[in-house]
Design an enzyme around this catalytic site. Structure first.
Site, mmCIF file in Angstrom:
data_model
loop_
_atom_site.group_PDB
_atom_site.id
_atom_site.type_symbol
_atom_site.label_atom_id
_atom_site.label_comp_id
_atom_site.label_asym_id
_atom_site.label_seq_id
_atom_site.Cartn_x
_atom_site.Cartn_y
_atom_site.Cartn_z
ATOM 1 N N ASP A 190 0.925 -1.021 0.002
ATOM 2 C CA ASP A 190 -0.030 0.050 0.018
ATOM 3 C C ASP A 190 0.757 1.204 0.008
ATOM 4 O O ASP A 190 1.974 1.416 0.738
ATOM 5 C CB ASP A 190 -0.873 -0.223 1.269
ATOM 6 C CG ASP A 190 -1.924 1.080 1.108
ATOM 7 O OD1 ASP A 190 -3.078 0.742 0.776
ATOM 8 O OD2 ASP A 190 -1.539 2.313 1.598
ATOM 9 N N ASN A 203 -2.307 12.914 -2.794
ATOM 10 C CA ASN A 203 -3.453 13.779 -3.581
ATOM 11 C C ASN A 203 -4.090 14.943 -3.158
ATOM 12 O O ASN A 203 -4.301 15.766 -3.702
ATOM 13 C CB ASN A 203 -4.746 12.602 -3.545
ATOM 14 C CG ASN A 203 -4.686 11.508 -4.705
ATOM 15 O OD1 ASN A 203 -3.996 11.707 -5.692
ATOM 16 N ND2 ASN A 203 -5.035 10.362 -4.362
ATOM 17 N N HIS A 242 -4.563 14.980 -7.932
ATOM 18 C CA HIS A 242 -4.902 13.469 -8.409
ATOM 19 C C HIS A 242 -3.921 13.251 -9.601
ATOM 20 O O HIS A 242 -3.789 12.030 -9.745
ATOM 21 C CB HIS A 242 -6.567 13.426 -8.565
ATOM 22 C CG HIS A 242 -7.369 13.420 -7.476
ATOM 23 N ND1 HIS A 242 -7.487 12.298 -6.723
ATOM 24 C CD2 HIS A 242 -7.904 14.223 -6.826
ATOM 25 C CE1 HIS A 242 -8.324 12.475 -5.706
ATOM 26 N NE2 HIS A 242 -8.466 13.908 -5.807
ATOM 27 N N ASP A 302 -1.873 9.745 -9.504
ATOM 28 C CA ASP A 302 -2.326 8.788 -10.724
ATOM 29 C C ASP A 302 -0.641 8.573 -11.055
ATOM 30 O O ASP A 302 -0.371 7.436 -11.450
ATOM 31 C CB ASP A 302 -2.674 9.433 -11.892
ATOM 32 C CG ASP A 302 -4.221 9.501 -11.454
ATOM 33 O OD1 ASP A 302 -4.644 9.082 -10.556
ATOM 34 O OD2 ASP A 302 -5.183 10.216 -12.379
ATOM 35 N N GLU A 312 -5.003 2.336 -3.818
ATOM 36 C CA GLU A 312 -3.525 2.480 -3.877
ATOM 37 C C GLU A 312 -2.911 1.236 -3.385
ATOM 38 O O GLU A 312 -1.774 1.077 -3.103
ATOM 39 C CB GLU A 312 -3.010 3.614 -3.058
ATOM 40 C CG GLU A 312 -3.236 3.518 -1.514
ATOM 41 C CD GLU A 312 -4.859 3.971 -0.939
ATOM 42 O OE1 GLU A 312 -4.764 4.436 0.221
ATOM 43 O OE2 GLU A 312 -5.746 4.142 -2.062
#
Length: 326
Positions: free
Chosen positions: A203, A211, A216, A220, A246
């Site tokens: 994770d 973010n 974002h 990404d 994630e």
């Protein structure tokens, strides 16, 4: 007698008229046949599939439709002179299977459907060829009749649909559903053959913060870089997928614990040196990793749950570390 004389004189005229009539009828039939053949040829010229007839005893192509030149990129004259000339454009890896398919049709009368690749104008194209055994109406000799069509566009569409069904759109690694199917298959195989198997969960640390602070788009990019790192570090053949926002997971196939720990550590190290550019400066990436091993009687859900618990334990232990659960 004049009547008799006239009668005798009329015989040759009657014979000549019958011959002329026969010639006329023959000429009409011939013209009609030529007209029908011309119509048939015009129709076949509009058909994108290749119709062909092959005489295996004479090793000769008796007929091939005009679409041959468009589909295979070769002149009709060449295949009519040399029935094997078209093999010259067939992909080398597909020739053997194609010849075997034709052989089964000839020797056993089996209707065959074969897909193979050809090289046309420097590009690979996919062909589907169906063939079956027939017989000449005049002498009963065996003939192979077939129809070949270019299925390249359908093949590309099928591959694209398959990719969409199995691939995560953002990271291009396996999506959750496909990964779980692969993981289930490898678990069953390991249990049946007594092979060691590891399950790894990771994770991204502080992903929500990334973010919130950088947007974002940066988030990404973090996921894309991490996925690329995973594909590079993990062994070929180890299923690897994005299983949550994630979260990523991997199955370590036929992998004893000592080797699995080394792989997990290499992965953690590789991720920890990744950075992503943002308006606020470079963003450092780290990940928490959970690792567990297959036990007798394990189900996939249990394996997944133990790896997930180990991953959250790694987060609680300070992040950017590996916790192993046996």
């Amino acid at each position: 007698m004049v009547v008799g004389k006239d009668h005798r004189a009329s015989q040759p005229a009657t014979t000549d008229s019958a011959a002329q009539l026969g010639q006329s009828l023959h000429s009409v039939e011939l013209q009609l046949l030529v007209r029908q053949l011309n119509i048939l040829n015009r129709l076949l010229a509009t058909v994108p599939s290749v119709l062909w007839v092959f005489d295996p005893n004479a090793e000769r192509v008796l007929y091939v439709s005009p679409a041959y030149e468009e589909v295979f990129g070769l002149p009709l004259s060449q295949v009519l002179e040399d029935c094997y000339h078209w093999y010259s454009v067939v992909h080398a890896d597909d020739v053997a299977a194609l010849k075997a398919s034709v052989k089964r049709t000839i020797e056993h009368g089996e209707t065959q459907e074969q897909e193979y690749r050809i090289l046309r104008d420097g590009k690979l194209r996919w062909i589907r060829d169906r063939s079956y055994l027939s017989a000449d109406d005049d002498d009963g000799r065996p003939l192979v009749v077939g129809i070949a069509e270019d299925i390249t566009e359908n093949k590309h569409l099928h591959c694209e649909l398959e990719r969409l069904a199995t691939e995560d759109g953002l990271t291009q690694c396996q999506n959750r559903n496909h990964f779980m199917r692969c993981a289930g298959f490898e678990l069953t195989r390991a249990q049946e053959n007594g092979l060691p198997l590891g399950f790894l969960m990771l994770d991204v640390d502080d992903f929500k913060q990334i973010n919130d602070e950088h947007g974002h788009q940066v988030g990404d990019q973090v996921l894309r870089q991490l996925a690329e790192c995973g594909r590079h570090v993990l062994r070929r053949g180890d299923p690897f997928g994005r299983v949550g926002g994630e979260e990523f997971a991997a199955v370590l196939v036929n992998c004893p614990p000592a080797q699995g720990r080394q792989i997990a550590e290499r992965l953690r190290d590789a991720i920890s040196v990744l950075t992503v550019k943002s308006l606020q400066g470079p963003v450092q990436i780290t990940a928490s990793i959970g690792l567990c091993w297959l036990r007798p009687g394990d189900y996939l859900d249990g394996l997944y749950r133990r790896a997930d618990q180990a991953m959250y334990a790694a987060k609680s232990a300070g992040k950017n570390c590996i916790i192993e659960c046996h």
